[in-house]
Design a protein around this motif. Structure first.
Motif, PDB file in Angstrom:
ATOM      1  N   VAL A 127       0.835  -1.199   0.000  1.00  0.00           N
ATOM      2  CA  VAL A 127       0.000   0.000   0.000  1.00  0.00           C
ATOM      3  C   VAL A 127       0.881   1.265   0.000  1.00  0.00           C
ATOM      4  O   VAL A 127       1.850   1.350   0.752  1.00  0.00           O
ATOM      5  CB  VAL A 127      -0.869  -0.013   1.277  1.00  0.00           C
ATOM      6  N   TYR A 131      -0.285  -2.457  -4.723  1.00  0.00           N
ATOM      7  CA  TYR A 131      -0.979  -1.587  -3.760  1.00  0.00           C
ATOM      8  C   TYR A 131      -1.673  -2.414  -2.670  1.00  0.00           C
ATOM      9  O   TYR A 131      -2.733  -2.031  -2.177  1.00  0.00           O
ATOM     10  CB  TYR A 131      -2.038  -0.717  -4.468  1.00  0.00           C
ATOM     11  N   PHE A 166      -5.666   4.645   1.068  1.00  0.00           N
ATOM     12  CA  PHE A 166      -4.474   3.880   1.447  1.00  0.00           C
ATOM     13  C   PHE A 166      -4.271   3.839   2.964  1.00  0.00           C
ATOM     14  O   PHE A 166      -3.871   2.818   3.514  1.00  0.00           O
ATOM     15  CB  PHE A 166      -3.237   4.430   0.735  1.00  0.00           C
TER      16      PHE A 166
END
Ligand code: AMP
Ligand code: MG
Length: 290
Positions: free
Chosen positions: A115, A195, A252
């Motif tokens: 992330v 991510y 995030f």
């Protein structure tokens, strides 16, 4: 994002980026500069569309992929004939870039595949032991990576949706195609799994997922709905009043929070597929992909 910066012309500095992030060398870096007037320092044969987009969106979350000059190290571009460039819209980043007489190659300041960091603390948590300085510019305003645009056969193409929306780009240059992950990746960084938190993410209708699997040991990442069957501390709404801008800002950091919880997996839902929602959903799908 918070970025990990190195002199784009200094091979040992750029190597350190790959080392610290554990980033594979086939994933090229974005080169950051203080203004569009530096475009021709690194690019050749600049298409007028590139100039138009740079004029409109720089400084801002738009990366332009252009044919490169030979003095850009292969390490920065993964040997590609193009280089990705951008002018960031943050006063601290700009004042740093303005003081340097070289551009900065900067990927996000996180271990490869994890992330992305949206606060200085996120960077300190993961890379603090490996880097010399962190410039703390506060939490990121946009919260999602830049949109990456290249030119193919004279037409603009989106390689990665991001902080500048397709609609905004089309307002300036007309219809734009998006390369999906089914197409052979032109940009090596278009990796499917990226991510991603360590916990597994399942995307779907959260109410149905809770019916099927029960509410124990799960964390919830919803757009704006609260789920009464799950305790408050195990659920995050990206934006209680349904703002895609706020959802992008929170994405995030929320994934990191859920990753730190005592849960076995994360149930998440997609947000409306328009505007910034396209980039948010792209990150969610890739975080969930195995
Ligand atoms: P980030 O890791 O967010 O800094 O983004 C870097 C991404 O930019 C890479 O993973 C590629 O997808 C893209 N990129 C960088 N350079 C190029 C290039 N020359 N051509 C196409 N895409 C590029
Ligand atoms: Mg990254």
């Amino acid at each position: 994002m918070y970025g990990l910066g190195a002199n784009a012309f200094d091979l040992s500095a750029v190597s350190r980026i790959f080392e610290v992030k554990n980033r594979p060398h086939f994933d090229p870096l974005i080169v950051h500069m203080p203004s569009a007037s530096h475009l021709t320092d690194v690019a050749v044969d600049v298409n007028p569309i590139v100039n138009q987009l740079a004029d409109h969106f720089w400084p801002g979350p738009l990366t332009l992929v252009v044919p490169r000059k030979d003095h850009i190290p292969d390490l920065v571009t993964s040997g590609l004939p193009t280089v990705a460039i951008r002018v960031p819209d943050h006063s601290l980043a700009l004042s740093l870039l303005n003081r340097l007489d070289f551009p900065l190659a900067c990927p996000s300041a996180n271990p490869f595949g994890y992330v992305s960091p949206t606060t200085a603390q996120h960077v300190a948590d993961q890379l603090g032991d490996h880097i010399s300085y962190i410039l703390d510019g506060g939490p990121c305003h946009i919260g999602i990576e830049s949109t990456i645009v290249g030119i193919e056969n004279g037409y603009p193409v989106i390689y990665r949706p991001g902080g500048v929306t397709k609609e905004q780009i089309e307002d300036i240059v007309g219809p734009v195609n998006t390369l999906t992950s089914k197409v052979k990746p032109v940009a090596p960084g278009m990796l499917k799994h990226h991510y991603a938190p360590n916990k597994s993410i399942i995307i779907g209708n959260i109410a149905d997922l809770l019916d099927q699997h029960g509410p124990n040991q799960v964390g919830i990442l919803s757009y704006s709905t609260h789920f009464d069957q799950v305790s408050n501390k195990r659920q995050i709404q990206l934006s209680a009043n349904g703002s895609l801008i706020e959802a992008a800002q929170n994405l995030f950091a929320s994934l990191r929070k859920l990753d730190g919880m005592n849960i076995s997996h994360i149930f998440a839902e997609l947000v409306p597929e328009r505007g910034l929602g396209v980039a948010i959903n792209n990150r969610l799908r890739r975080a969930a992909s195995k």
